[in-house]
Design a protein around this motif. Structure first.
Motif, short mmCIF file in Angstrom:
data_model
loop_
_atom_site.label_atom_id
_atom_site.label_comp_id
_atom_site.label_asym_id
_atom_site.label_seq_id
_atom_site.Cartn_x
_atom_site.Cartn_y
_atom_site.Cartn_z
N THR A 34 0.86 -1.18 0.00
CA THR A 34 0.00 0.00 0.00
C THR A 34 0.90 1.23 0.00
O THR A 34 1.75 1.39 0.88
CB THR A 34 -0.92 0.03 1.23
N ALA A 35 0.70 2.09 -1.00
CA ALA A 35 1.50 3.31 -1.11
C ALA A 35 0.70 4.35 -1.85
O ALA A 35 0.00 4.03 -2.83
CB ALA A 35 2.82 3.04 -1.84
N ASP A 36 0.78 5.58 -1.37
CA ASP A 36 0.10 6.71 -2.02
C ASP A 36 -1.39 6.42 -2.21
O ASP A 36 -1.97 6.67 -3.27
CB ASP A 36 0.75 7.03 -3.37
N LEU A 91 9.45 -5.40 -4.64
CA LEU A 91 8.02 -5.11 -4.63
C LEU A 91 7.76 -3.66 -5.02
O LEU A 91 6.85 -3.37 -5.82
CB LEU A 91 7.46 -5.40 -3.24
N LEU A 92 8.58 -2.73 -4.49
CA LEU A 92 8.42 -1.32 -4.84
C LEU A 92 8.70 -1.10 -6.32
O LEU A 92 7.99 -0.35 -7.01
CB LEU A 92 9.37 -0.47 -3.99
N GLU A 93 9.73 -1.75 -6.82
CA GLU A 93 10.07 -1.61 -8.23
C GLU A 93 8.96 -2.15 -9.13
O GLU A 93 8.62 -1.55 -10.14
CB GLU A 93 11.38 -2.34 -8.52
N ARG A 94 8.38 -3.30 -8.73
CA ARG A 94 7.28 -3.89 -9.50
C ARG A 94 6.08 -2.93 -9.57
O ARG A 94 5.42 -2.85 -10.61
CB ARG A 94 6.86 -5.21 -8.87
N ALA A 95 5.84 -2.20 -8.47
CA ALA A 95 4.69 -1.29 -8.43
C ALA A 95 5.02 0.09 -9.00
O ALA A 95 4.13 0.92 -9.16
CB ALA A 95 4.21 -1.13 -6.99
N GLY A 96 6.31 0.33 -9.28
CA GLY A 96 6.70 1.65 -9.79
C GLY A 96 6.65 2.72 -8.72
O GLY A 96 6.40 3.89 -9.02
N VAL A 97 6.91 2.33 -7.46
CA VAL A 97 6.85 3.27 -6.33
C VAL A 97 8.27 3.59 -5.90
O VAL A 97 9.09 2.69 -5.68
CB VAL A 97 6.06 2.66 -5.16
N THR A 98 8.57 4.88 -5.76
CA THR A 98 9.87 5.32 -5.26
C THR A 98 9.69 5.94 -3.87
O THR A 98 8.64 6.50 -3.56
CB THR A 98 10.51 6.34 -6.20
N ILE A 99 10.72 5.83 -3.03
CA ILE A 99 10.66 6.40 -1.70
C ILE A 99 11.89 7.26 -1.45
O ILE A 99 12.91 7.11 -2.13
CB ILE A 99 10.56 5.30 -0.62
N THR A 100 11.77 8.16 -0.47
CA THR A 100 12.89 9.01 -0.07
C THR A 100 13.39 8.58 1.30
O THR A 100 12.78 7.73 1.96
CB THR A 100 12.46 10.49 -0.03
N TYR A 120 8.48 6.39 5.50
CA TYR A 120 8.38 5.38 6.55
C TYR A 120 7.89 4.06 5.95
O TYR A 120 6.95 4.04 5.14
CB TYR A 120 7.41 5.86 7.62
N ILE A 121 8.52 2.95 6.35
CA ILE A 121 8.06 1.61 5.96
C ILE A 121 7.64 0.89 7.24
O ILE A 121 8.38 0.87 8.23
CB ILE A 121 9.15 0.80 5.23
N ASN A 122 6.46 0.28 7.22
CA ASN A 122 5.90 -0.33 8.44
C ASN A 122 6.74 -1.52 8.92
O ASN A 122 7.53 -2.11 8.17
CB ASN A 122 4.46 -0.78 8.18
N GLU A 131 5.49 -15.13 2.09
CA GLU A 131 4.09 -15.35 1.74
C GLU A 131 3.19 -14.35 2.46
O GLU A 131 3.24 -14.20 3.68
CB GLU A 131 3.66 -16.78 2.08
N ASP A 132 2.38 -13.62 1.68
CA ASP A 132 1.38 -12.67 2.20
C ASP A 132 1.99 -11.55 3.03
O ASP A 132 1.36 -11.05 3.96
CB ASP A 132 0.31 -13.41 3.02
N ILE A 133 3.20 -11.14 2.75
CA ILE A 133 3.79 -9.98 3.42
C ILE A 133 2.98 -8.74 3.05
O ILE A 133 2.50 -8.61 1.92
CB ILE A 133 5.27 -9.79 3.03
N TYR A 134 2.79 -7.84 4.02
CA TYR A 134 2.06 -6.60 3.78
C TYR A 134 3.00 -5.44 4.05
O TYR A 134 3.47 -5.24 5.17
CB TYR A 134 0.83 -6.50 4.68
#
Length: 333
Positions: free
Chosen positions: A85-87, A106-115, A119-121, A132-135
């Protein structure tokens, strides 16, 4: 006498058959009777067993471990699902178990960049391996400087005045105050656009408040009694000025006493300290009975500096001529 008749063989055969049939019938009836008795007895036994609660022994076994999540089989290779979940968007992607995928994958697959501020949970990093089933949830962290303008309330002070100084001058009863303003700068932290904390980093006064003044007549501070003294040593002509608390050295007299109305500064070579005096000015203002308790560098010969309760009185007073009654000469202690 009756004669007995001897049965023939034919008669014996007939009786024998009749007897055989009779015995068979009796045996059959007896069998049916015995069967009924046994059937009734079994029925009663079953009824007694149904009325009794049998003891049940429950064998406690170890809990069954949950089964591993079912894998999706694609092209004979096992894959698992990872969630992101992002943005304010949700993503779910399959990954092969043997491709050593990470949160960064996972971030690269979704095309999401972070600075570096994001924050990552759960303490995950981009190098955390996927399972398996990481959120994974990305919180967008942003810092802004916010300036807040704040009003500074004005104070109200009581201004003691000697109203008799102001003869012929219209004196205000009060002066209105004005609030000031200041700017407070905060560093505000936002997570996904929601403010979560704020830290004050600076404060600057942009407009000073104006103090409200309430004027109060304190002519009662003067010791006027019933007019000039009837007994005194001498009367001298003087030039009178005024001083108050705001001047340098205006808080304590030369004799070490706090300054107050009724204490005056003199040239101690003309009027010794602790002398008792009575002062009246040519314009009609009466300072009254007072004591020589102070000196001043600018006070020479017949100059006398009168203590007044505030600066406005002092500035209005100026320089005035008058007379000083010397009631008694003081002695230095």
């Amino acid at each position: 006498m009756a004669v007995k008749r001897k049965m023939s063989k034919k008669d014996l055969k007939i009786y024998g058959r009749i007897l055989t049939v009779a015995l068979f019938v009796i045996f059959t009836i007896a069998c049916f009777f015995v069967y009924d008795i046994v059937l009734v007895a079994k029925t009663e036994d079953n009824d007694e067993q149904s009325d009794t609660i049998p003891d049940v022994i429950i064998e406690v076994t170890d809990p069954v471990e949950p089964k591993e999540p079912e894998k999706i089989v694609v092209s004979d290779k096992v894959v698992f699902l990872a969630h992101l979940t992002a943005d304010r968007k949700d993503y779910t992607f399959p990954f092969y178990v043997n491709e050593n995928a990470t949160v960064g994958s996972l971030l690269e697959r979704a095309g999401v960049t972070i600075t570096k501020d994001d924050y990552i949970n759960n303490g995950y990093t981009v190098d955390t391996p996927l399972f398996e089933d990481i959120y994974v949830e990305i919180g967008r962290i942003e810092y802004k400087e916010v300036v807040e303008k704040v009003s500074i309330p004005f104070d109200t002070v009581e201004m003691p005045m000697i109203y008799s100084i102001w003869k012929g001058v219209k004196l205000k009863d009060s002066e209105k105050g004005q609030n000031g303003t200041k700017e407070i700068t905060y560093r505000v932290k936002y997570v996904d656009g929601v403010e979560v904390s704020s830290t004050k980093i600076s404060e600057k006064v942009t407009k000073k408040p104006v103090t409200a003044k309430k004027y109060v007549d304190r002519t009662d501070l003067l010791d006027l009694r019933n007019g000039p003294p009837s007994e005194y040593i001498t009367v001298i002509d003087i030039n009178a000025t005024a001083y108050t608390y705001i001047e340098e050295g205006g808080m304590v007299t030369a004799t070490g006493h706090p300054t107050q109305v009724g204490y005056v500064a003199v040239d101690s070579s003309v009027i010794p300290l602790y002398s008792k005096l009575y002062i009246v000015l040519d314009n009609g203002f009466v300072y009254g009975y007072c004591t020589a308790m102070d000196v001043g560098g600018a006070i020479k010969e017949n100059d006398i500096d009168l203590f007044l309760p505030n600066a406005e009185d002092m500035r209005t007073f100026g320089v005035k001529s008058g007379k000083c009654y010397i009631i008694s000469y003081g002695k230095s202690n």
